[in-house]
Design a protein around this motif. Structure first.
Motif, PDB file in Angstrom:
ATOM      1  N   LYS A  86      44.397  53.570  46.608  1.00  0.00           N
ATOM      2  CA  LYS A  86      44.009  52.152  46.598  1.00  0.00           C
ATOM      3  C   LYS A  86      44.110  51.466  45.239  1.00  0.00           C
ATOM      4  N   VAL A  88      45.866  49.310  42.759  1.00  0.00           N
ATOM      5  CA  VAL A  88      46.990  48.369  42.768  1.00  0.00           C
ATOM      6  C   VAL A  88      47.970  48.691  41.621  1.00  0.00           C
ATOM      7  N   CYS A 127      42.258  42.258  52.604  1.00  0.00           N
ATOM      8  CA  CYS A 127      42.588  40.840  52.494  1.00  0.00           C
ATOM      9  C   CYS A 127      43.826  40.650  51.629  1.00  0.00           C
ATOM     10  N   THR A 128      44.292  41.720  51.020  1.00  0.00           N
ATOM     11  CA  THR A 128      45.527  41.646  50.227  1.00  0.00           C
ATOM     12  C   THR A 128      46.705  41.177  51.089  1.00  0.00           C
ATOM     13  N   ASN A 181      36.029  42.199  49.143  1.00  0.00           N
ATOM     14  CA  ASN A 181      35.766  43.103  48.010  1.00  0.00           C
ATOM     15  C   ASN A 181      34.489  43.906  48.218  1.00  0.00           C
ATOM     16  N   ASN A 201      38.325  48.018  39.100  1.00  0.00           N
ATOM     17  CA  ASN A 201      37.540  47.050  39.880  1.00  0.00           C
ATOM     18  C   ASN A 201      36.358  46.538  39.065  1.00  0.00           C
ATOM     19  N   PHE A 205      33.208  48.524  36.678  1.00  0.00           N
ATOM     20  CA  PHE A 205      33.382  48.267  35.240  1.00  0.00           C
ATOM     21  C   PHE A 205      32.112  47.644  34.667  1.00  0.00           C
ATOM     22  N   LEU A 217      32.996  44.296  28.966  1.00  0.00           N
ATOM     23  CA  LEU A 217      33.804  43.840  30.107  1.00  0.00           C
ATOM     24  C   LEU A 217      34.688  42.699  29.638  1.00  0.00           C
ATOM     25  N   ILE A 219      36.636  39.598  31.085  1.00  0.00           N
ATOM     26  CA  ILE A 219      36.866  38.757  32.276  1.00  0.00           C
ATOM     27  C   ILE A 219      38.294  38.239  32.186  1.00  0.00           C
ATOM     28  N   PHE A 220      39.042  38.518  33.242  1.00  0.00           N
ATOM     29  CA  PHE A 220      40.479  38.230  33.192  1.00  0.00           C
ATOM     30  C   PHE A 220      40.783  36.759  33.477  1.00  0.00           C
ATOM     31  N   ASN A 231      38.160  33.732  38.558  1.00  0.00           N
ATOM     32  CA  ASN A 231      38.618  33.990  39.936  1.00  0.00           C
ATOM     33  C   ASN A 231      37.474  34.017  40.945  1.00  0.00           C
ATOM     34  N   TYR A 235      32.506  39.187  47.770  1.00  0.00           N
ATOM     35  CA  TYR A 235      31.974  40.537  47.530  1.00  0.00           C
ATOM     36  C   TYR A 235      31.031  40.926  48.653  1.00  0.00           C
ATOM     37  N   VAL A 273      33.858  35.254  39.022  1.00  0.00           N
ATOM     38  CA  VAL A 273      33.563  36.457  38.223  1.00  0.00           C
ATOM     39  C   VAL A 273      32.315  36.213  37.373  1.00  0.00           C
ATOM     40  N   ARG A 296      44.868  38.602  34.359  1.00  0.00           N
ATOM     41  CA  ARG A 296      45.489  39.881  34.743  1.00  0.00           C
ATOM     42  C   ARG A 296      46.649  39.561  35.690  1.00  0.00           C
ATOM     43  N   ASP A 299      46.670  38.774  39.857  1.00  0.00           N
ATOM     44  CA  ASP A 299      45.387  38.371  40.455  1.00  0.00           C
ATOM     45  C   ASP A 299      45.545  37.106  41.307  1.00  0.00           C
TER      46      ASP A 299
HETATM   47  N1  UFG Z   1      37.958  41.456  36.965  1.00  0.00           N
HETATM   48  C1  UFG Z   1      37.695  41.150  35.640  1.00  0.00           C
HETATM   49  N2  UFG Z   1      37.576  42.189  34.773  1.00  0.00           N
HETATM   50  C2  UFG Z   1      37.687  43.493  35.138  1.00  0.00           C
HETATM   51  C3  UFG Z   1      37.952  43.785  36.501  1.00  0.00           C
HETATM   52  C4  UFG Z   1      38.086  42.732  37.392  1.00  0.00           C
HETATM   53  O1  UFG Z   1      37.596  39.990  35.256  1.00  0.00           O
HETATM   54  O2  UFG Z   1      37.583  44.384  34.294  1.00  0.00           O
HETATM   55  C5  UFG Z   1      38.080  40.349  37.925  1.00  0.00           C
HETATM   56  C6  UFG Z   1      39.454  40.251  38.538  1.00  0.00           C
HETATM   57  O3  UFG Z   1      40.312  39.462  37.732  1.00  0.00           O
HETATM   58  C7  UFG Z   1      39.137  39.618  39.876  1.00  0.00           C
HETATM   59  C8  UFG Z   1      37.730  40.143  40.222  1.00  0.00           C
HETATM   60  O4  UFG Z   1      37.196  40.586  38.981  1.00  0.00           O
HETATM   61  O5  UFG Z   1      39.058  38.250  39.763  1.00  0.00           O
HETATM   62  C9  UFG Z   1      37.749  41.277  41.206  1.00  0.00           C
HETATM   63  O6  UFG Z   1      38.659  42.254  40.751  1.00  0.00           O
HETATM   64  P1  UFG Z   1      38.758  43.690  41.435  1.00  0.00           P
HETATM   65  O7  UFG Z   1      39.790  44.462  40.670  1.00  0.00           O
HETATM   66  O8  UFG Z   1      37.420  44.296  41.579  1.00  0.00           O
HETATM   67  O9  UFG Z   1      39.238  43.359  42.887  1.00  0.00           O
HETATM   68  P2  UFG Z   1      40.560  42.594  43.367  1.00  0.00           P
HETATM   69  O10 UFG Z   1      40.084  41.388  44.082  1.00  0.00           O
HETATM   70  O11 UFG Z   1      41.545  42.414  42.310  1.00  0.00           O
HETATM   71  O12 UFG Z   1      41.187  43.686  44.323  1.00  0.00           O
HETATM   72  C10 UFG Z   1      40.597  43.934  45.534  1.00  0.00           C
HETATM   73  C11 UFG Z   1      40.802  45.397  45.914  1.00  0.00           C
HETATM   74  C12 UFG Z   1      42.250  45.684  46.179  1.00  0.00           C
HETATM   75  C13 UFG Z   1      42.845  44.662  47.087  1.00  0.00           C
HETATM   76  C14 UFG Z   1      42.615  43.274  46.565  1.00  0.00           C
HETATM   77  C15 UFG Z   1      43.109  42.219  47.496  1.00  0.00           C
HETATM   78  O13 UFG Z   1      40.335  46.236  44.888  1.00  0.00           O
HETATM   79  O14 UFG Z   1      42.297  46.947  46.794  1.00  0.00           O
HETATM   80  O15 UFG Z   1      41.224  43.073  46.423  1.00  0.00           O
HETATM   81  O16 UFG Z   1      42.936  40.951  46.971  1.00  0.00           O
HETATM   82  F1  UFG Z   1      44.185  44.824  47.190  1.00  0.00           F
END
Ligand code: UFG
Length: 343
Positions: A86, A88, A127-128, A181, A201, A205, A217, A219-220, A231, A235, A273, A296, A299
């Motif tokens: 899982k 990405v 939801c990807t 999420n 994730n 983190f 941390l 924030i992207f 973003n 959750y 976030v 990132r 995203d």
């Molecule tokens: N984020 C940060 N800093 C970090 C990690 C994440 O700012 O260190 C932000 C990301 O930019 C995003 C949010 O936190 O906006 C959530 O990020 P995650 O990596 O936790 O989750 P994602 O939404 O990117 O990914 C999740 C699942 C994937 C799936 C995807 C589909 O982990 O498996 O949703 O949108 F593919």
């Protein structure tokens, strides 16, 4: 007791679902190759439910080994298929691993299920599949888009495989749950997420930063078109998500619904976030060291679910707040530290 095979049952969502299945009166049978999970999850499950749950150490791409499980267990009535990779980012670097494990395991599993006349399946989707949606919240009718990672593509391909099998006149009845999420941990703090290496994730983190394993941390990005520029995600507490699997199994066993159905599983609420960070701080009283960094790659700016279909058909309803989910993630992180400290 009805036996439900749970592939990836020692993993994050799998282990929580195993607990909910036991509590709902089912007999879960775990299949896991422990490539991204720990045997300690089995101990955690046992501590919560008060007994051991059967587990077969099997790789789901191995049809022969899967067949042996079905032979040994005899009367499996349904399957929940979690087993998959899982990450990405890793999927971009090593796509073949993802196509082999995620697509290969579903094909092998469906073939063995057919041989053993087991025709009920709950599949872990994401939801990807919606990519960058044109309108929000996303419903199950929102168009599926080209995936932006090999991981996302495996989920899309697996949904297509289920669609083709349904169209073939097979007796298979399946439900694909599109997770938003998942976060948090069981309130007992005996099972939770065990990320390998540096978590990609957000919530692991956050908890690892708060406990001192990570310095800060990042924030992207805070220049998105959202109220605070960060973003938006939906959750959902992992225990609420786990319960969605139990009601999905019930729907299949009651022979309700179409041969293939898709359901969004989220809360219906979009959270930025920064709001997630604030929720963590207010739920735990712990201040988080964070900074704003660049975006990132890959995203999705904002996505959250419309869960009306799951509410209507499955009776799905989330019961946990974001703060409760954050608190449970923190309690789990603290319990991990305590258990390492004891070693
Ligand atoms: N984020 C940060 N800093 C970090 C990690 C994440 O700012 O260190 C932000 C990301 O930019 C995003 C949010 O936190 O906006 C959530 O990020 P995650 O990596 O936790 O989750 P994602 O939404 O990117 O990914 C999740 C699942 C994937 C799936 C995807 C589909 O982990 O498996 O949703 O949108 F593919």
């Amino acid at each position: 007791m009805k036996k439900i095979l749970v592939t990836g049952g020692a993993g994050y969502i799998g282990s929580h679902t195993v607990v909910e299945l036991v509590e709902a009166g089912y007999e879960p049978i775990i299949v896991d190759n422990f490539s991204n999970s720990e045997e300690s999850a089995l101990e955690g499950i046992a501590a919560i439910v008060g007994r051991n749950v059967t587990c077969h150490r099997v790789d789901c791409t191995d049809s022969k080994a899967l067949r042996e499980v079905f032979e040994k267990e005899q009367d499996i009535v349904g399957v929940i298929h979690f087993a998959a990779n899982k990450a990405v980012g890793e999927s971009v670097e090593n796509p073949l691993k993802y196509y082999h494990n995620n697509v290969g395991s579903l094909v092998a599993l469906l073939q063995v299920m057919e041989e053993f006349k087991v025709n009920k399946l709950v599949f872990s989707s994401s939801c990807t599949v919606y990519g960058v949606p044109e309108s929000l919240p996303v419903t199950e009718e929102t168009p599926v888009q080209k995936a932006n990672s090999p991981y996302g593509n495996t989920k899309k391909i697996c949904e297509e495989i289920l669609t083709d099998v349904a169209a073939s006149g097979s007796t298979l009845k399946s439900i694909a749950l599109r997770y938003f999420n998942p976060i948090g941990a069981h309130p007992s703090a005996k099972i939770g997420e065990l990320p390998l290496g540096v978590p990609s994730n957000l919530v692991p983190f956050i908890t690892q930063t708060a406990i001192g394993m990570r310095e800060q941390l990042t924030i992207f990005g805070n220049d998105y078109d959202t109220p605070d520029g960060t973003n938006i995600r939906d959750y959902v507490h992992v225990v609420d998500l786990a319960k969605a699997h139990v009601v999905a199994v019930e729907r299949l066993l009651e022979e309700k619904g179409e041969s293939l159905e898709f359901f969004n599983i989220g809360t219906g609420n979009g959270t930025t976030v920064l709001e997630a960070v604030k929720a963590f701080e207010s739920a735990t009283g712990v201040k988080l060291n964070y900074k704003i960094g660049p975006r990132r790659a890959g995203d999705v700016p904002k996505i959250y679910a419309d869960v009306a279909k799951a509410t209507e058909a499955l009776g799905f309803k989330t019961t946990s707040t974001l703060e409760e989910a954050m608190k449970s993630a923190w309690d789990w992180q603290v319990s991990l530290k305590e258990s390492t400290a004891k070693v």
